[in-house]
Design an enzyme around this catalytic site. Structure first.
Site, PDB file in Angstrom:
ATOM      1  N   SER A   1       2.370  -1.856   4.325  1.00 40.74           N
ATOM      2  CA  SER A   1       1.916  -2.301   3.200  1.00 40.74           C
ATOM      3  C   SER A   1       0.633  -3.431   2.943  1.00 40.74           C
ATOM      4  CB  SER A   1       3.104  -3.297   2.569  1.00 40.74           C
ATOM      5  OG  SER A   1       4.161  -2.558   2.457  1.00 40.74           O
TER       6      SER A   1
ATOM      7  N   LYS B   1      -0.862  10.829   4.312  1.00 34.88           N
ATOM      8  CA  LYS B   1       0.614  11.398   4.516  1.00 34.88           C
ATOM      9  C   LYS B   1       0.576  12.579   3.644  1.00 34.88           C
ATOM     10  CE  LYS B   1       2.523   6.654   4.906  1.00 34.88           C
ATOM     11  NZ  LYS B   1       3.641   6.032   4.623  1.00 34.88           N
TER      12      LYS B   1
ATOM     13  N   ASN C   1      -4.136   6.664   6.182  1.00 27.57           N
ATOM     14  CA  ASN C   1      -3.060   7.765   6.384  1.00 27.57           C
ATOM     15  C   ASN C   1      -2.545   8.294   5.092  1.00 27.57           C
ATOM     16  OD1 ASN C   1      -1.051   9.478   7.022  1.00 27.57           O
ATOM     17  ND2 ASN C   1       0.216   7.835   7.872  1.00 27.57           N
TER      18      ASN C   1
ATOM     19  N   GLY D   1       5.293   1.257   3.079  1.00 24.10           N
ATOM     20  CA  GLY D   1       5.599   1.862   1.889  1.00 24.10           C
ATOM     21  C   GLY D   1       6.643   0.952   1.074  1.00 24.10           C
TER      22      GLY D   1
ATOM     23  N   HIS E   1       4.105   8.415  14.257  1.00 30.10           N
ATOM     24  CA  HIS E   1       4.550   7.605  13.021  1.00 30.10           C
ATOM     25  C   HIS E   1       5.940   7.780  12.829  1.00 30.10           C
ATOM     26  CE1 HIS E   1       4.523   6.548   8.811  1.00 30.10           C
ATOM     27  NE2 HIS E   1       3.380   6.179   9.024  1.00 30.10           N
TER      28      HIS E   1
ATOM     29  N   GLU F   1       3.954  -1.005  13.515  1.00 28.60           N
ATOM     30  CA  GLU F   1       4.349  -0.569  11.824  1.00 28.60           C
ATOM     31  C   GLU F   1       5.922  -0.810  11.851  1.00 28.60           C
ATOM     32  OE1 GLU F   1       1.392   2.163   9.691  1.00 28.60           O
ATOM     33  OE2 GLU F   1       3.010   3.369  10.837  1.00 28.60           O
TER      34      GLU F   1
ATOM     35  N   GLU G   1       7.733   7.923  10.019  1.00 27.09           N
ATOM     36  CA  GLU G   1       8.310   9.151   9.362  1.00 27.09           C
ATOM     37  C   GLU G   1       8.337  10.522  10.039  1.00 27.09           C
ATOM     38  OE1 GLU G   1       5.180   8.841   6.374  1.00 27.09           O
ATOM     39  OE2 GLU G   1       6.290   6.635   5.683  1.00 27.09           O
TER      40      GLU G   1
HETATM   41  C1  PEP Z   1       1.815   4.051   7.107  1.00 21.09           C
HETATM   42  O1  PEP Z   1       2.519   4.876   6.838  1.00 21.09           O
HETATM   43  O2  PEP Z   1       1.459   4.216   8.070  1.00 21.09           O
HETATM   44  C2  PEP Z   1       1.617   2.721   6.277  1.00 21.09           C
HETATM   45  C3  PEP Z   1       1.725   1.742   6.769  1.00 21.09           C
HETATM   46  O3  PEP Z   1       2.065   2.860   4.933  1.00 21.09           O
HETATM   47  P1  PEP Z   1       1.934   1.930   3.677  1.00 21.09           P
HETATM   48  O4  PEP Z   1       0.421   1.272   3.839  1.00 21.09           O
HETATM   49  O5  PEP Z   1       1.956   2.558   2.470  1.00 21.09           O
HETATM   50  O6  PEP Z   1       3.017   0.870   3.875  1.00 21.09           O
END
Ligand code: PEP
Length: 253
Positions: free
Chosen positions: A216, A17, A15, A177, A101, A171, A103
């Site tokens: 992460s 973003k 992703n 992040g 998601h 998640e 976000e």
């Molecule tokens: C995400 O936004 O789906 C995500 C898992 O981000 P990150 O791997 O940067 O934590």
């Protein structure tokens, strides 16, 4: 992960973003070229910003790299400035879409009802959705993580998903992040609860849904996470932006 003839291939989803200008297409090309040279055990998908989707889909056409959208509207078309429909994603070459998601839920106030409607739109357009769920740090510290995520999942899945191909991504918000990855014990507990809910909702079909972990995931921790029970892949944010890191995660699956 030990694959048998009946194990579905793990899905490694990148992703991007709101990251990536034209030059980033080279990273996708590099992933595609490496997978051509050495095919992976995993299915691989990249979710670029909408501005790059068409060009990225063309750039990796004929390779092992799938593409998709990071979100879609629940309507097919109409007066919705700035939005894109599931049909537009398919028209641009995407075959998957991320919905719900955290976000989107936080920045755009998307409720589970919105997410369920978007999921329906995705299925109607022939896309394979990845439906995201996850708890906040406060919910985890209050001991409410499993109950919250299971409820969020139930409310985000439309009944019309029965018999369709879709994925769920767990998640935890506090791991996205932040560099704080959930422990394998946390992941195993949550994925088992998600699997039980999927079976309660969809019967035996609920066993076929792939449950991805996101938060992460990096080359250094991917192998351990992907080997855990009920982990059917990873949704990767930051580490999917560079072909070298993304390929190392793909290779770990
Ligand atoms: C995400 O936004 O789906 C995500 C898992 O981000 P990150 O791997 O940067 O934590």
């Amino acid at each position: 992960m030990t694959l048998t003839n009946t194990t579905p291939r793990p899905l490694i989803a990148g992703n991007w973003k709101m990251n990536g200008l034209s030059a980033a297409l080279d990273e996708a090309r590099a992933v595609a070229a490496e997978l051509d040279r050495q095919p992976a055990a995993a299915r691989v998908a990249i979710f670029p910003p909408a501005t790059l989707l068409h060009r990225l889909a063309e750039a990796v056409e004929g390779s092992f790299v799938l593409t998709g959208g990071q979100d879609c509207h629940d309507k097919r078309s109409g007066a919705h400035t700035g939005d894109i429909s599931a049909e537009m994603i398919a028209d641009a070459g995407g075959t998957l879409v991320i919905v719900g998601h955290s976000e989107r839920r936080t920045d755009h106030g998307e409720t589970c009802q919105h997410v369920a409607a978007k999921t329906e739109a995705a299925i109607a357009a022939g896309l394979e959705p990845i439906i995201c769920v996850g708890e906040s740090l406060a919910q985890r510290e209050a001991g409410e993580a499993v109950a919250f995520v299971v409820g969020q999942l139930r409310n985000s899945l439309p009944v019309s998903l029965a018999g369709k191909t879709f994925n769920v991504a767990y998640e935890p918000l506090w791991a996205i992040g932040t560099g704080h990855v959930a422990s394998v014990d946390n992941i195993v507990e949550m994925h088992a609860a998600i699997r039980a809910e999927l079976i309660a909702l969809f019967g035996e079909d609920g066993r076929a849904v792939q449950i991805l972990y996101g938060g992460s995931v990096k080359p250094e921790n991917a192998r351990e996470i992907l080997a855990a029970p009920e982990v059917g892949g990873a949704l990767v944010g930051g580490a999917s932006l560079k072909a070298k890191d993304f390929l190392a995660i793909i290779e770990a699956a």
